[in-house]
Design a protein around this motif. Structure first.
Motif, PDB file in Angstrom:
ATOM      1  N   VAL A  94      26.669 -68.440  34.662  1.00  0.00           N
ATOM      2  CA  VAL A  94      25.387 -67.924  35.144  1.00  0.00           C
ATOM      3  C   VAL A  94      24.434 -67.731  33.958  1.00  0.00           C
ATOM      4  N   LEU A  95      23.261 -68.340  34.036  1.00  0.00           N
ATOM      5  CA  LEU A  95      22.292 -68.238  32.946  1.00  0.00           C
ATOM      6  C   LEU A  95      21.148 -67.312  33.341  1.00  0.00           C
ATOM      7  N   GLU A  96      21.504 -66.088  33.675  1.00  0.00           N
ATOM      8  CA  GLU A  96      20.495 -65.104  34.045  1.00  0.00           C
ATOM      9  C   GLU A  96      20.764 -63.804  33.296  1.00  0.00           C
ATOM     10  N   ASP A  97      19.687 -63.084  33.019  1.00  0.00           N
ATOM     11  CA  ASP A  97      19.812 -61.802  32.343  1.00  0.00           C
ATOM     12  C   ASP A  97      20.709 -60.877  33.170  1.00  0.00           C
ATOM     13  N   GLY A  98      21.590 -60.171  32.510  1.00  0.00           N
ATOM     14  CA  GLY A  98      22.523 -59.288  33.199  1.00  0.00           C
ATOM     15  C   GLY A  98      23.871 -59.918  33.452  1.00  0.00           C
ATOM     16  N   TYR A  99      24.006 -61.223  33.182  1.00  0.00           N
ATOM     17  CA  TYR A  99      25.280 -61.909  33.391  1.00  0.00           C
ATOM     18  C   TYR A  99      25.815 -62.537  32.103  1.00  0.00           C
ATOM     19  N   ILE A 100      25.192 -62.227  30.988  1.00  0.00           N
ATOM     20  CA  ILE A 100      25.618 -62.785  29.710  1.00  0.00           C
ATOM     21  C   ILE A 100      26.030 -61.632  28.804  1.00  0.00           C
ATOM     22  N   PHE A 101      27.289 -61.666  28.351  1.00  0.00           N
ATOM     23  CA  PHE A 101      27.875 -60.544  27.627  1.00  0.00           C
ATOM     24  C   PHE A 101      28.407 -60.991  26.268  1.00  0.00           C
ATOM     25  N   ASP A 102      28.230 -60.132  25.265  1.00  0.00           N
ATOM     26  CA  ASP A 102      28.721 -60.445  23.923  1.00  0.00           C
ATOM     27  C   ASP A 102      30.211 -60.759  23.911  1.00  0.00           C
ATOM     28  N   ASP A 103      31.003 -59.945  24.627  1.00  0.00           N
ATOM     29  CA  ASP A 103      32.455 -60.123  24.538  1.00  0.00           C
ATOM     30  C   ASP A 103      32.945 -61.355  25.285  1.00  0.00           C
ATOM     31  N   VAL A 104      32.071 -61.982  26.065  1.00  0.00           N
ATOM     32  CA  VAL A 104      32.414 -63.224  26.750  1.00  0.00           C
ATOM     33  C   VAL A 104      31.936 -64.434  25.957  1.00  0.00           C
ATOM     34  N   LEU A 105      30.698 -64.396  25.518  1.00  0.00           N
ATOM     35  CA  LEU A 105      30.099 -65.559  24.870  1.00  0.00           C
ATOM     36  C   LEU A 105      30.328 -65.603  23.365  1.00  0.00           C
ATOM     37  N   ALA A 106      30.382 -64.454  22.721  1.00  0.00           N
ATOM     38  CA  ALA A 106      30.538 -64.397  21.261  1.00  0.00           C
ATOM     39  C   ALA A 106      31.527 -63.301  20.909  1.00  0.00           C
ATOM     40  N   ASN A 107      32.733 -63.429  21.431  1.00  0.00           N
ATOM     41  CA  ASN A 107      33.721 -62.374  21.282  1.00  0.00           C
ATOM     42  C   ASN A 107      34.031 -62.121  19.799  1.00  0.00           C
ATOM     43  N   PRO A 108      33.798 -60.915  19.300  1.00  0.00           N
ATOM     44  CA  PRO A 108      33.943 -60.669  17.858  1.00  0.00           C
ATOM     45  C   PRO A 108      35.376 -60.756  17.370  1.00  0.00           C
ATOM     46  N   TRP A 109      36.340 -60.375  18.211  1.00  0.00           N
ATOM     47  CA  TRP A 109      37.746 -60.416  17.786  1.00  0.00           C
ATOM     48  C   TRP A 109      38.237 -61.855  17.712  1.00  0.00           C
ATOM     49  N   ALA A 110      37.787 -62.696  18.635  1.00  0.00           N
ATOM     50  CA  ALA A 110      38.152 -64.112  18.572  1.00  0.00           C
ATOM     51  C   ALA A 110      37.583 -64.752  17.314  1.00  0.00           C
ATOM     52  N   THR A 111      36.336 -64.414  16.982  1.00  0.00           N
ATOM     53  CA  THR A 111      35.711 -64.989  15.792  1.00  0.00           C
ATOM     54  C   THR A 111      36.423 -64.533  14.526  1.00  0.00           C
ATOM     55  N   ASP A 112      36.835 -63.278  14.472  1.00  0.00           N
ATOM     56  CA  ASP A 112      37.608 -62.789  13.319  1.00  0.00           C
ATOM     57  C   ASP A 112      38.821 -63.680  13.066  1.00  0.00           C
ATOM     58  N   ILE A 113      39.480 -64.062  14.153  1.00  0.00           N
ATOM     59  CA  ILE A 113      40.721 -64.840  14.027  1.00  0.00           C
ATOM     60  C   ILE A 113      40.442 -66.288  13.666  1.00  0.00           C
ATOM     61  N   THR A 114      39.506 -66.932  14.358  1.00  0.00           N
ATOM     62  CA  THR A 114      39.267 -68.354  14.089  1.00  0.00           C
ATOM     63  C   THR A 114      38.740 -68.571  12.675  1.00  0.00           C
ATOM     64  N   GLN A 115      38.028 -67.582  12.123  1.00  0.00           N
ATOM     65  CA  GLN A 115      37.516 -67.747  10.762  1.00  0.00           C
ATOM     66  C   GLN A 115      38.607 -67.622   9.708  1.00  0.00           C
ATOM     67  N   CYS A 116      39.791 -67.145  10.105  1.00  0.00           N
ATOM     68  CA  CYS A 116      40.905 -67.041   9.163  1.00  0.00           C
ATOM     69  C   CYS A 116      41.710 -68.334   9.071  1.00  0.00           C
ATOM     70  N   ILE A 117      41.459 -69.258   9.970  1.00  0.00           N
ATOM     71  CA  ILE A 117      42.264 -70.476  10.006  1.00  0.00           C
ATOM     72  C   ILE A 117      41.767 -71.446   8.952  1.00  0.00           C
ATOM     73  N   ARG A 118      42.691 -71.941   8.152  1.00  0.00           N
ATOM     74  CA  ARG A 118      42.362 -72.948   7.156  1.00  0.00           C
ATOM     75  C   ARG A 118      43.318 -74.120   7.313  1.00  0.00           C
ATOM     76  N   PRO A 119      42.856 -75.354   7.057  1.00  0.00           N
ATOM     77  CA  PRO A 119      43.746 -76.509   7.146  1.00  0.00           C
ATOM     78  C   PRO A 119      44.955 -76.346   6.245  1.00  0.00           C
ATOM     79  N   THR A 120      46.128 -76.749   6.765  1.00  0.00           N
ATOM     80  CA  THR A 120      47.357 -76.665   5.972  1.00  0.00           C
ATOM     81  C   THR A 120      47.807 -78.044   5.518  1.00  0.00           C
TER      82      THR A 120
END
Length: 282
Positions: A94-120
């Motif tokens: 849904v692309l309407e105000d009131g249906y877009i949430f930080d923890d759904v679209l830009a989840n901070p905990w997920a980003t913390d984890i993916t930024q720790c991944i480095r090629p092995t």
């Protein structure tokens, strides 16, 4: 010892991490959970944060998106993923105000984890290193009964020296992982696929290379799953997600750089987009 009495290795299990109250308040993942998540992504190609999304946000989205899913499903013109015989449709959020949430679209905990991944690997081939992660959020609790995604843990590390990975399914005509490779993981390696049961509010981080499959939903209610993709800065792609221009300066993106096409008010998001090219650009 008879073959029947031999102890069989346990089936692989998805690593599920429950964020602590301190982590939820600070919007940061602590070092012990970061370590566990990174190890799971390297070993299994997948990790779950079992309480990373506010269930109230999911309830609001589900109330809106399930009726829309039923409407889309009833249209003869709606694209069916993997053939007209399936009930697997692609539905835009849904692309309407009131249906877009930080923890759904830009989840901070997920980003913390993916930024720790480095090629092995020192290989120059992107297929040999983690080049992207899917972040999956189901709007309801999931199980095999309502079609939880089938995943083959560890398959992202499949030995590419075996040659071509895909073949055409003689029954459906669709592309699939080669049957002999599936059999080897299932039987010789003792790593059959699993359909993890996950609570509402769970978030899945999945290595793009992990073998996975959509499965039948045996209930009467659609199971809506939201998907976003995070690429590292070196991965060249023109893919963009459509987002309303009204939220451009309201989202807390953290360390993410949104690859977005900012849409004007009134854009019909239900038209959807079904052709995605994930190829690394020159």
């Amino acid at each position: 010892m008879s073959a029947a009495s031999r102890k069989q290795p346990p089936h692989p299990q998805v690593t599920q991490i429950e964020l602590t109250p301190d982590e939820l308040t600070s919007r940061k993942v602590g070092s012990h959970h970061l370590q566990a998540a990174v190890e799971a992504l390297h070993k299994d190609g997948m990790v779950v944060l079992s309480n990373a999304v506010d269930p109230a946000h999911l309830d609001k989205l589900n109330e809106r998106m399930v009726p829309e899913a039923k409407e889309l499903y009833s249209r003869a013109t709606t694209h069916r993923n993997f053939g007209n015989e399936t009930g697997n449709i692609q539905q835009e959020p849904v692309l309407e105000d009131g249906y877009i949430f930080d923890d759904v679209l830009a989840n901070p905990w997920a980003t913390d984890i993916t930024q720790c991944i480095r090629p092995t690997s020192t290989s120059t081939s992107p297929s040999a290193v983690p080049f992207g992660y899917c972040v999956n959020i189901n709007l309801v609790a999931t199980s095999a009964e309502n079609g939880a995604t089938e995943v083959w843990l560890g398959s992202h590390l499949n030995d590419t020296t075996t040659g071509v990975l895909l073949e055409t399914d003689p029954d459906t005509g669709h592309r699939r992982i080669r049957a002999d490779l599936q059999g080897r993981r299932r039987n010789e390696l003792g790593c059959p696929p699993v359909q993890p049961s996950l609570p509402k509010g769970a978030l899945v981080i999945r290595d793009f290379r992990l073998w996975h499959a959509g499965m039948p939903n045996r209930t009467d209610e659609p199971r809506v799953m939201l998907v976003s993709v995070q690429f590292p800065s070196w991965y060249r792609s023109d893919l963009k997600m459509k987002l309303p221009a009204s939220i451009k300066d309201k989202m807390r993106w953290g360390d993410l750089i949104p690859c977005a096409e900012w849409m004007p008010e009134g854009y019909d998001y239900l038209k959807g987009a079904h052709d995605h090219d994930f190829t690394l650009l020159p």
